[in-house]
Design an enzyme around this catalytic site. Structure first.
Site, PDB file in Angstrom:
ATOM      1  N   SER A 143      -7.689   0.924   3.304  1.00 39.28           N
ATOM      2  CA  SER A 143      -8.165   0.498   1.980  1.00 39.28           C
ATOM      3  C   SER A 143      -9.420  -0.355   2.132  1.00 39.28           C
ATOM      4  O   SER A 143      -9.775  -0.783   3.227  1.00 39.28           O
ATOM      5  CB  SER A 143      -7.056  -0.324   1.322  1.00 39.28           C
ATOM      6  OG  SER A 143      -7.526  -0.933   0.156  1.00 39.28           O
ATOM      7  N   SER A 144     -10.071  -0.585   1.001  1.00 34.21           N
ATOM      8  CA  SER A 144     -11.194  -1.534   0.979  1.00 34.21           C
ATOM      9  C   SER A 144     -10.854  -2.756   0.129  1.00 34.21           C
ATOM     10  O   SER A 144     -11.725  -3.589  -0.125  1.00 34.21           O
ATOM     11  CB  SER A 144     -12.436  -0.866   0.387  1.00 34.21           C
ATOM     12  OG  SER A 144     -12.858   0.176   1.221  1.00 34.21           O
ATOM     13  N   THR A 169      -3.927  -0.467  -7.180  1.00 34.86           N
ATOM     14  CA  THR A 169      -4.720   0.692  -7.576  1.00 34.86           C
ATOM     15  C   THR A 169      -3.895   1.970  -7.602  1.00 34.86           C
ATOM     16  O   THR A 169      -2.840   2.048  -6.965  1.00 34.86           O
ATOM     17  CB  THR A 169      -5.883   0.881  -6.578  1.00 34.86           C
ATOM     18  OG1 THR A 169      -6.723   1.935  -7.018  1.00 34.86           O
ATOM     19  CG2 THR A 169      -5.398   1.213  -5.178  1.00 34.86           C
ATOM     20  N   ASP A 192      -7.674   8.247   0.522  1.00 30.91           N
ATOM     21  CA  ASP A 192      -8.189   7.130   1.331  1.00 30.91           C
ATOM     22  C   ASP A 192      -7.936   7.349   2.823  1.00 30.91           C
ATOM     23  O   ASP A 192      -8.418   6.600   3.662  1.00 30.91           O
ATOM     24  CB  ASP A 192      -7.594   5.796   0.866  1.00 30.91           C
ATOM     25  CG  ASP A 192      -8.395   5.212  -0.295  1.00 30.91           C
ATOM     26  OD1 ASP A 192      -9.481   5.745  -0.590  1.00 30.91           O
ATOM     27  OD2 ASP A 192      -7.943   4.236  -0.903  1.00 30.91           O
ATOM     28  N   GLY A 243     -13.180  -0.964  -7.228  1.00 29.27           N
ATOM     29  CA  GLY A 243     -14.363  -0.125  -7.017  1.00 29.27           C
ATOM     30  C   GLY A 243     -14.496   0.477  -5.630  1.00 29.27           C
ATOM     31  O   GLY A 243     -15.609   0.563  -5.103  1.00 29.27           O
ATOM     32  N   THR A 290      -8.875   1.037  -9.051  1.00 28.06           N
ATOM     33  CA  THR A 290      -8.357  -0.238  -8.629  1.00 28.06           C
ATOM     34  C   THR A 290      -8.571  -1.313  -9.698  1.00 28.06           C
ATOM     35  O   THR A 290      -9.509  -1.229 -10.470  1.00 28.06           O
ATOM     36  CB  THR A 290      -9.127  -0.612  -7.345  1.00 28.06           C
ATOM     37  OG1 THR A 290      -9.024   0.506  -6.467  1.00 28.06           O
ATOM     38  CG2 THR A 290      -8.628  -1.851  -6.711  1.00 28.06           C
ATOM     39  N   ARG A 303       0.846  -1.197   0.000  1.00 24.27           N
ATOM     40  CA  ARG A 303       0.000   0.000   0.000  1.00 24.27           C
ATOM     41  C   ARG A 303       0.885   1.252   0.000  1.00 24.27           C
ATOM     42  O   ARG A 303       1.967   1.262   0.619  1.00 24.27           O
ATOM     43  CB  ARG A 303      -0.853  -0.044   1.269  1.00 24.27           C
ATOM     44  CG  ARG A 303      -1.817   1.102   1.454  1.00 24.27           C
ATOM     45  CD  ARG A 303      -3.001   0.952   0.570  1.00 24.27           C
ATOM     46  NE  ARG A 303      -4.119   1.760   1.011  1.00 24.27           N
ATOM     47  CZ  ARG A 303      -5.091   2.150   0.188  1.00 24.27           C
ATOM     48  NH1 ARG A 303      -5.086   1.794  -1.087  1.00 24.27           N
ATOM     49  NH2 ARG A 303      -6.098   2.847   0.636  1.00 24.27           N
TER      50      ARG A 303
HETATM   51  N1  GLY Z   1      -8.377   3.158  -3.289  1.00 25.72           N
HETATM   52  C1  GLY Z   1      -9.412   2.279  -2.976  1.00 25.72           C
HETATM   53  C2  GLY Z   1      -9.103   1.405  -1.829  1.00 25.72           C
HETATM   54  O1  GLY Z   1      -7.947   1.178  -1.529  1.00 25.72           O
HETATM   55  O2  GLY Z   1      -9.991   0.946  -1.176  1.00 25.72           O
END
Ligand code: GLY
Length: 578
Positions: A458-459, A405, A429, A480, A387, A107
């Site tokens: 993040s998701s 992403t 984020d 997404g 992403t 990340r």
């Molecule tokens: N940038 C989208 C995520 O990391 O959730």
């Protein structure tokens, strides 16, 4: 005569049995959706055919799924520039055939000069445009993709394929170009205002205003030169070679935050994979700094107390239940989640089955809760502290499920001068104003505030599901933003509760709820008026327009070992197997 009647009776029963069985069978494989792509040995499912083919070739040459995943990721940086990247970051989940699993966190990281209120003005309002967390030089976190791929290669690669051979297909595609699809031509046009603000983005992606058309060859010589350096010197070139110098110089010239030291200090990290289960099926997924794994497991845990199977996948009852579980899990996300190296994230408590039971107790099967009244739960204290996704399975059974992403499509819209590298806008984020919504309308808390060296929450939800005997069943993930979690969670439910194959599970209409805004999002053509009417009578509110809930890719292994690849019908891509 009696014998004839008996025969007729028997054959009628047989015909009925066949009709009934085929009806049940049709439901089980969901024939309304295309069949997954089949491969006896290996499979790559990514959002671009060229990238998937490159991954399959690497495995044919003796590389494993990790080698293939690296080559796919580098190729997507060229052929899928809106999300594929070397200027962003992500998460890679690996499970080897011996059952061991590994979670790599690459990340992005906040630069040393970032601080809590960097994205708000003196009146406490969010800064818009240049200087904001969504566009321009300050929006970027320190990219992690190459550090992540380097770690994966050195620790988990087969050792049979050289680094340079993993980079070469991407370099050649950037150098020689590829035929631009209608989708990419349209997307570049749609983003021309953002990309047009930055000289190198304008030159490379908009041809200085003479916009690319479908069918033209799209070449990226600057990116090819960057990839050639990375090919020769190694991934470290991005962090302390000429590429690093170019990025740092462009940042300095444009009031950006990333310095040479930030790049030198970046490290990909290994995390302990998050594990849970749904109805007895073991699940391996991504821990913080992604919230994806925790939120998904929370939702699945809450659903375990309900007979979801008998509700059918597209009933109001099932949509309502999923929305209510998500409302509660996202409320917890806002309060409890952030980079575990900076904030105390009570992961074990959040994914405990008993905790889910207590959270689900307030779900009324016929009444939507009010998000204002659903706060975060009470968890045990004192616990230690656009992403793209692709999936690869190799002939030995190693699976790699990778989401990476640059956040928004085309990230910050900045291409670092002279590198051809599009940079991320991952700083969005973070909670730029804890307690206030970000570009996804998502509310996040103090644990996810901006701090130097911290990774934004993040998701991303790369996920692996095993059969009850511990063998690999399927792996998937999605792109997404926060909707990733909804897409992956509902795909898992579709397989486990509704017996869908991986393609049907990914394609089936789905919903999204993220606590705030207090809206249930459904998809275009995704819900019948009758179902909507029932949900309205329960008190649900909706987003202004239907919208797509992320897009996923995945691979399932059938009982004979055949690899079944699936690309979401909501997006481009191709599964390639052999
Ligand atoms: N940038 C989208 C995520 O990391 O959730």
């Amino acid at each position: 005569m009696k014998i004839l009647q008996l025969r007729r009776f028997v054959s009628t029963i047989l015909v009925l049995a066949i009709v009934f069985t085929s009806f049940v069978g049709t439901q089980r494989v969901s024939a309304a959706w295309p069949e997954p792509v089949r491969g006896r040995h290996a499979m790559v499912a990514s959002q671009h055919e060229l990238a998937s083919r490159i991954g399959a070739e690497i495995m044919k040459k003796g590389g494993n799924a990790v080698d293939a995943a690296i080559a796919v990721g580098l190729a997507l940086a060229v052929v899928y520039p809106e999300a594929g990247n070397i200027g962003g970051g992500g998460f890679m989940l690996i499970r080897k055939a011996d059952g061991s699993s590994y979670a790599l966190d690459y990340r992005e990281m906040a630069p040393a000069a970032a601080s809590r209120d960097i994205f708000v003005d003196k009146d406490g309002k969010l800064i818009n445009g240049e200087g904001s967390s969504t566009i321009g030089y300050r929006a970027s976190g320190v990219p992690g993709t190459l550090a992540g791929f380097d770690l994966a290669f050195k620790k988990y690669g087969s050792g049979k394929i050289r680094w340079r051979d993993l980079v070469e297909p991407a370099r050649a595609l950037a150098q020689n170009g590829y035929v631009l699809s209608n989708r990419l031509a349209q997307l570049l046009k749609a983003y021309k205002d953002n990309l047009g603000k930055y000289a190198d983005s304008k030159r490379i992606f908009l041809r200085d205003g003479d916009l690319y058309k479908e069918g033209e060859i799209f070449r990226q010589p600057d990116l090819a030169a960057t990839l050639a350096r990375i090919q020769t010197v190694g991934a470290s070139e991005f962090y302390n070679g000429k590429t690093a110098q170019l990025i740092a110089a462009d940042m300095k010239a444009n009031n950006g935050l990333i310095t040479l030291d930030d790049l030198k200090n970046y490290k990909a990290k290994e995390r302990k994979p998050l594990t849970g289960s749904y109805r007895g099926y073991p699940i391996i997924t991504m821990p913080p700094p992604s919230s994806g794994g925790i939120v998904m497991l929370q939702v699945l845990n809450m659903l375990e107390g309900f007979d979801v199977r008998s509700m059918q996948y597209n009933s109001a009852a099932r949509y309502h239940l999923v929305a209510e579980a998500m409302r509660r899990a996202f409320a917890d996300r806002a309060e409890f989640m952030g980079d575990p190296d900076f904030a105390n994230v009570p992961t074990a408590s959040l994914i405990a089955k008993d905790y889910a039971k207590s959270r689900a107790a307030s779900i009324d099967p016929k009444r939507a809760s009010d998000s204002k009244e659903i706060g975060h739960g009470v968890v045990a204290s004192g616990e230690p502290m656009e992403t793209t996704h692709y999936t690869v399975v190799d002939p030995q059974g190693t699976v790699v499920t990778n989401t990476y992403t640059i956040n928004d499509l085309y990230g910050s819209a900045v291409t670092a001068k002279g590198t051809g590298v599009l940079l991320n806008d991952e700083m969005d984020d973070f909670a730029a104003r804890p307690g206030k919504p970000n570009m996804f309308g998502l509310i996040q808390g103090e644990r996810n505030s901006v701090q130097p060296g911290k990774r934004p929450l993040s998701s991303m939800t790369p996920t692996i599901v095993l059969r009850k005997d511990g063998s690999l069943w399927f792996a998937l993930g999605a792109r997404g933003g926060p909707r990733i979690i909804s897409a992956v969670t509902q795909s898992v439910i579709n397989v486990i509760d509704h017996d869908m194959n991986i393609q049907a599970a990914i394609d089936a209409p789905r919903i999204h709820h993220q606590w705030f805004p207090d809206e249930l999002m459904y998809e275009p053509f995704g819900m019948s008026p009758d179902t909507l009417a029932v949900l309205t009578s329960y008190g649900h509110k909706y987003s202004a327009r239907p919208g797509y809930v992320a897009s996923a890719t995945g691979i399932m292994i059938d009982t004979e070992g055949v690899r079944l690849g699936a690309i979401d019908s909501r997006s481009d891509g191709m599964a390639v197997g052999y």
